[in-house]
Design a protein around this motif. Sequence first.
Motif, short mmCIF file in Angstrom:
data_model
loop_
_atom_site.label_atom_id
_atom_site.label_comp_id
_atom_site.label_asym_id
_atom_site.label_seq_id
_atom_site.Cartn_x
_atom_site.Cartn_y
_atom_site.Cartn_z
N PHE A 100 0.88 -1.16 0.00
CA PHE A 100 0.00 0.00 0.00
C PHE A 100 0.93 1.21 0.00
O PHE A 100 1.38 1.65 1.06
CB PHE A 100 -0.90 -0.02 1.23
N PRO A 101 1.26 1.73 -1.18
CA PRO A 101 2.40 2.64 -1.29
C PRO A 101 2.25 3.94 -0.50
O PRO A 101 3.24 4.46 0.00
CB PRO A 101 2.49 2.93 -2.79
N THR A 104 2.31 4.01 5.56
CA THR A 104 3.65 3.77 6.08
C THR A 104 3.91 2.27 6.19
O THR A 104 2.99 1.45 6.13
CB THR A 104 3.83 4.40 7.47
N GLU A 107 1.97 0.88 8.96
CA GLU A 107 0.54 0.73 8.62
C GLU A 107 0.30 -0.48 7.73
O GLU A 107 -0.70 -1.19 7.88
CB GLU A 107 0.04 2.00 7.92
N ASP A 159 7.97 4.64 9.85
CA ASP A 159 6.99 5.69 9.63
C ASP A 159 7.10 6.32 8.24
O ASP A 159 6.51 7.36 7.98
CB ASP A 159 7.13 6.77 10.72
N GLY A 163 5.81 3.31 -0.39
CA GLY A 163 6.19 3.60 -1.76
C GLY A 163 7.51 4.34 -1.87
O GLY A 163 8.10 4.39 -2.94
N ASN A 164 7.97 4.93 -0.77
CA ASN A 164 9.23 5.67 -0.81
C ASN A 164 10.43 4.79 -0.47
O ASN A 164 11.56 5.26 -0.48
CB ASN A 164 9.20 6.84 0.17
N LEU A 165 10.19 3.53 -0.13
CA LEU A 165 11.30 2.65 0.22
C LEU A 165 12.02 2.19 -1.05
O LEU A 165 11.44 2.17 -2.13
CB LEU A 165 10.78 1.42 0.97
N TYR A 167 13.75 -0.51 -3.60
CA TYR A 167 13.15 -1.71 -4.16
C TYR A 167 13.32 -2.94 -3.26
O TYR A 167 12.36 -3.64 -2.94
CB TYR A 167 13.77 -1.95 -5.54
N ARG B 5 11.69 1.60 -7.79
CA ARG B 5 12.38 2.62 -7.00
C ARG B 5 11.79 4.00 -7.26
O ARG B 5 11.50 4.36 -8.39
CB ARG B 5 13.86 2.60 -7.38
N VAL B 6 11.63 4.76 -6.21
CA VAL B 6 11.08 6.10 -6.37
C VAL B 6 12.22 7.09 -6.37
O VAL B 6 12.94 7.22 -5.40
CB VAL B 6 10.12 6.44 -5.22
N GLU B 310 -5.57 1.93 -1.93
CA GLU B 310 -4.21 1.78 -2.43
C GLU B 310 -4.09 0.54 -3.33
O GLU B 310 -3.45 0.61 -4.37
CB GLU B 310 -3.23 1.65 -1.27
N ARG B 423 -0.77 13.01 3.56
CA ARG B 423 -1.62 12.10 4.32
C ARG B 423 -0.93 11.85 5.66
O ARG B 423 0.22 11.45 5.70
CB ARG B 423 -1.73 10.80 3.54
N PRO B 425 -0.11 9.73 8.76
CA PRO B 425 -0.22 8.31 9.11
C PRO B 425 -1.18 8.11 10.28
O PRO B 425 -1.37 9.01 11.11
CB PRO B 425 1.21 7.93 9.49
N THR B 426 -1.78 6.92 10.37
CA THR B 426 -2.75 6.67 11.42
C THR B 426 -2.09 6.12 12.68
O THR B 426 -2.71 6.04 13.72
CB THR B 426 -3.80 5.65 10.95
N ALA B 434 8.26 12.18 12.13
CA ALA B 434 7.35 11.94 11.01
C ALA B 434 6.76 13.22 10.47
O ALA B 434 6.46 13.31 9.30
CB ALA B 434 6.25 10.99 11.45
N LYS B 441 6.41 14.91 1.09
CA LYS B 441 5.82 13.76 0.40
C LYS B 441 5.27 14.13 -0.97
O LYS B 441 4.65 15.14 -1.16
CB LYS B 441 4.71 13.17 1.24
N HIS B 444 1.14 9.57 -4.77
CA HIS B 444 0.97 8.22 -5.30
C HIS B 444 -0.48 8.07 -5.67
O HIS B 444 -1.32 8.04 -4.80
CB HIS B 444 1.30 7.16 -4.27
#
Lengths: 278, 445
Positions: A100-101, A104, A107, A159, A163-165, A167, B5-6, B310, B423, B425-426, B434, B441, B444
């Motif tokens: 779920f990009p 976190t 999460e 946290d 999606g930012n990690l 590969y 990779r981003v 997502e 967003r 985080p929960t 954080a 950010k 996506h």
Amino acid sequence: MSDTDSILTVDRLSMRFGGIVAVNELSFDAGRRRITALIGPNGAGKTTVFNCITGFYKPTGGTMRLAHDNGREIALERLNDFRISKQAKVARTFQNIRLFPGMTALENLMVAQHNALMLASGFTFLGLFGAPSWRAAERRAIERATFWLKRVGLIDRADDAAGNLAYGDQRRLEIARAMCTEPALLCLDEPAAGLNARESAALSELLLSIRADHGTSILLIEHDMSVVMEISDHVVVMDYGVKIAEGAPQTVRDDPRVIAAYLGADEQEAIAVMESDA
Amino acid sequence: MSGGRVTAPTTDHKPARAHRAAFILKKALLSAFVALVLFSLMIGIRTEAGPTGQLIYWTRFSELASLVGAVFIGSIIVELMRQWLGPAPTANLIPPPVQNGLALAGRLIAPALLIFTLLVPVIFYQQRYILDLAILVLTYVMLGWGLNVVVGLAGLLDLGYVAFYAVGAYSYALLATTFGLSFWICLPLAGILASLWGVMLGFPVLRLRGDYLAIVTLAFGEIIRLVIVNWQSLTGGPNGISGIPRPTLFGIPLTPADDGLAARLGIEFDPTHRIVFLFYVILALALITNWVTIRLRRLPIGRAWEALREDEVACRALGINTTTTKLTAFATGALFGGFAGAFFATRQGFISPESFTFQESALVLAIVVLGGMGSQLGVALAALALIGGFELFRGLEQYRMLVFGIAMVLLMIWRPRGLIGHRAPTVYLKRAEAISSDLVKEGHG
Ligand SMILES: Nc1ncnc2c1ncn2[C@@H]1O[C@H](COP(=O)(O)OP(=O)(O)OP(=O)(O)O)[C@@H](O)[C@H]1O
Ligand SMILES: [Mg+2]
């Protein structure tokens, strides 16, 4: 391999897409607390087998029987997707990572514990008013997530959006997420794809320790022969939807049919099969 | 192998400039061409029925040319602005102290806004117009927060949200006028009825996503409206329902009568009392909506909604029942819509199908998208900006929509993810670090 120590027994499994027969009468067993590798050239039908086992496809023929430690047997072909994870305790990862990009890493692992947490939150009603039992359950879930984040070396990225990690990190996070569902059988679709040699070695170690410490049986699709040869107890080789060989890694590696199948498909891979020494 | 990779977009320097100019020119030409094709019939040729009923037409090529020219130049300006103010580099351009300041302001804005809202009836007691406007804005804030559950959290594009608003309004109107039930009894009933409709809508659309879902929900909204228009015996058809009872303060009416609130308190009756009362009712309803949504986000159901947005396939692989998850999202969103509808009915005292057209759905959706999908504060700000902006430009008459449209386009270019695009985080493992990274950010989906 005798029937009693198999966790998964696949019997004459077939999957057709229109005219294409992606899997044709495939039978194999996956041993309990063993690592079973499913290999074969591109397009052999490996991912299709996974999709049948995990309920994303309804097979056009054959049966898949899952035998839990307590003797309970489940016919996987009768359950649909989410029940296979929930009731049969089969977890999987995807060939193209499906995290779920935007959420976190932590999460992602919390979502994996959805069913247990849903019960603990009294299907939301207890949780809405912050009942103590729910809080305790949530704390435990975070602890479990923390455990797995540490285990895959991502605790410092807990946290950060998945999606930012990088590969390789995403690959490991997906495995951690699957493990958070407490599976009896873990199906990994090319977990080493795109990893460098060091990351591959770490992955092998992780999978071995998952089997040793958690008693999880593993079914593994992998092109990286060094990983397959190093960690698998049993190898099933597929080509064009049928099983062409199976056995211990060394036996399979020397099997002329296997070499021929890989030569026909991709010279590089064939060389990789022949050269890799466990 | 760097597929997943981003990486930050890299900008080369020398060839980029010429390349960029060509790109902008190409894009502008394309836009101009599309405009030419579109407008050549709409503007270029004007047709009218002649005196004997025959078709007469004449050409207006100069108007056409100026319009196409405007599109061409406008496209270049938009492209240039997109590159100068583009969303990507802002995070790097703003120095860290300013970023921290912004983050602090961001955290203070919500409580400040709340305190101000609480004081609105005190500050503007004499200005009935502002009080009415504030009630309207709060109604849309509540609708926006309700729709946010479906669109922002669960990612289900719902274009028929007004249907639940209508169900809530008509439920209250009918229950109150036929059975004489009080507002406070009808309110939960209206919400429950609306959420039942939410589930009913949910079932047929479970397999749909994106555009297909949008079309079906759009149709659903229209169906509800047409049923209301045509079911004369129950709903009064296009004439609507009038004489809907006003809300009471625990059974005490806010009227000049002897048993009214003013008489009981021994103060002089003032019609503004009721407005102020309505203001606090909708504020309370909106705040409940907000509180519940914020709580739900941190519960497994809320995380499952976001996970569904997502990646639905991954959800199923984790044993999440996507059917019930979607249905609960629809039901929760509809519940809030129903509450808002009941409030609308009691405030107006009169409802008719005209209040529940597609325009309303579109407006609420615009609020959610503009606010930044999923952000509670963003939705509130967007409702204030849109509804307040509408009123502000009321003097501009026919240019109002134009100004509004241009403002929307510019805003979406400047902030493609909405006013509050990040967003929160929960759940955190380590809270402190954080927050600062939130600003950086990127999007996506
Ligand atoms: N949903 C589908 N519809 C039609 N054909 C499919 C579908 N899924 C798979 N196939 C076909 O089934 C065959 C096997 O595909 P599969 O993805 O299982 O191969 P694979 O062994 O996983 O290959 P790779 O190593 O490249 O991942 C291919 O010919 C593919 O085109
Ligand atoms: Mg595959």
